[in-house]
Design a protein around this motif. Sequence first.
Motif, PDB file in Angstrom:
ATOM      1  N   THR A  96       0.849  -1.180   0.000  1.00 56.37           N
ATOM      2  CA  THR A  96       0.000   0.000   0.000  1.00 56.37           C
ATOM      3  C   THR A  96       0.891   1.238   0.000  1.00 56.37           C
ATOM      4  OG1 THR A  96      -0.081   0.277   2.405  1.00 56.37           O
ATOM      5  CG2 THR A  96      -1.665  -1.252   1.438  1.00 56.37           C
TER       6      THR A  96
ATOM      7  N   LEU B 208      -0.160   5.291   4.458  1.00 55.60           N
ATOM      8  CA  LEU B 208      -1.530   5.698   4.751  1.00 55.60           C
ATOM      9  C   LEU B 208      -1.555   6.525   6.034  1.00 55.60           C
ATOM     10  CD1 LEU B 208      -3.205   2.230   4.102  1.00 55.60           C
ATOM     11  CD2 LEU B 208      -3.035   4.156   2.498  1.00 55.60           C
TER      12      LEU B 208
ATOM     13  N   VAL C 261      -6.824   3.294   9.773  1.00 54.32           N
ATOM     14  CA  VAL C 261      -6.825   3.619   8.349  1.00 54.32           C
ATOM     15  C   VAL C 261      -8.232   3.526   7.784  1.00 54.32           C
ATOM     16  CG1 VAL C 261      -4.440   2.883   7.965  1.00 54.32           C
ATOM     17  CG2 VAL C 261      -6.296   1.211   7.749  1.00 54.32           C
TER      18      VAL C 261
ATOM     19  N   VAL D  25     -10.783   2.181   5.188  1.00 53.15           N
ATOM     20  CA  VAL D  25     -10.926   0.989   4.359  1.00 53.15           C
ATOM     21  C   VAL D  25     -12.349   0.952   3.830  1.00 53.15           C
ATOM     22  CG1 VAL D  25      -9.223  -0.270   5.755  1.00 53.15           C
ATOM     23  CG2 VAL D  25     -11.670  -0.522   6.260  1.00 53.15           C
TER      24      VAL D  25
ATOM     25  N   GLU E  60     -17.346   2.787   3.298  1.00 54.21           N
ATOM     26  CA  GLU E  60     -16.116   3.318   3.868  1.00 54.21           C
ATOM     27  C   GLU E  60     -16.227   3.415   5.382  1.00 54.21           C
ATOM     28  OE1 GLU E  60     -13.346   6.467   2.099  1.00 54.21           O
ATOM     29  OE2 GLU E  60     -14.400   7.600   3.665  1.00 54.21           O
TER      30      GLU E  60
ATOM     31  N   LEU F 142      -8.210  -1.650   0.663  1.00 56.21           N
ATOM     32  CA  LEU F 142      -7.318  -0.537   0.972  1.00 56.21           C
ATOM     33  C   LEU F 142      -6.660  -0.124  -0.335  1.00 56.21           C
ATOM     34  CD1 LEU F 142      -6.906  -2.866   3.428  1.00 56.21           C
ATOM     35  CD2 LEU F 142      -5.585  -0.983   4.392  1.00 56.21           C
TER      36      LEU F 142
END
Length: 315
Positions: free
Chosen positions: A42, A45, A56, A58, A64, A119
């Motif tokens: 990723t 983040l 985070v 997601v 969301e 993600l």
Amino acid sequence: MNRRNFLIRAVGLAAVVGGAWWARENVFWPAPDLAFGEGGATPWLPYARRANVPTVKVRVEGREIIALIDTGAQYSVIDRRLVAALPPQRRPLFDMPLVAYGVGGGSQMGRGTTVEVGLPRLTVGKLRAAILDLGPLASEDGLNTPLILGRDVLEHLVLALDPARRHVRLIARDAFVRPPDLVPTEVRRSGGGMVADVTVEGVAVNAVVDTGASSLLALDKATAQAAGLLDGRPQENGTSLVLGGAMQAAVLEARTVTFADHLYRRVQVGVFDQPPLPNFPGALIGMEAFDGRRAALDLGAGTLHVSQPLDLTVG
């Protein structure tokens, strides 16, 4: 919320998820499918919440939400209210013989569901998550994280932390390249978790590395007694968020704590009641231990690499 109160409540984060242990021998929990995009990782983040634990954004079945990344959680957990809000066709349920305990000693029975978590540049498919009432952890008045990504996900990748910038990154194990300034710290695997050697005023303590805990160190009463902390020194009472609610917690000061070749002075330590369970961790080392440092944790391989701050004494 002042710093002292935040540290008191942070013990509760360890209590809810970092301290959750399950009847694993009775549960079949297959590994999720991890599909990384370009680069095998990723992007960095940003933390999605003001707390210093890694949270985070997601997407769960297109919705969301905020997830807590927690190396202290043996399994991933999803809040009952979030499951109820998902369309019926996108929240398959199944029975599983499990019981979840928090540091406060309370327990819950639960069912399970399978979800897909998205993600940036990573999809976690076929993730089995226990359905529990996370209480203040999932509420808007608390941390507001209705999903906990636990060791069942994290043991298959490398978790990179940059607390100073408040960023976190998930990396495929075969794509991870260790930065040269990150040096190995002696840790070992135990019960699926990562255990580090810590000293508290010179007394050796085995502590589970718990990214779901905000404070530097939390001990059960037996460990605190063995370390000489319950010697009549001043204590403060506070409320800690625990599984499904809240409990009273004690906070006292340890003159010195060492972790990963780093000396900390005048550390606020939370002391919790030990649940009546075998192999329950007596100590939790939390995110404050990584202040001013960067880290890379590989739970599956049992390795921890940490950068060293310029000043080796904090306090």
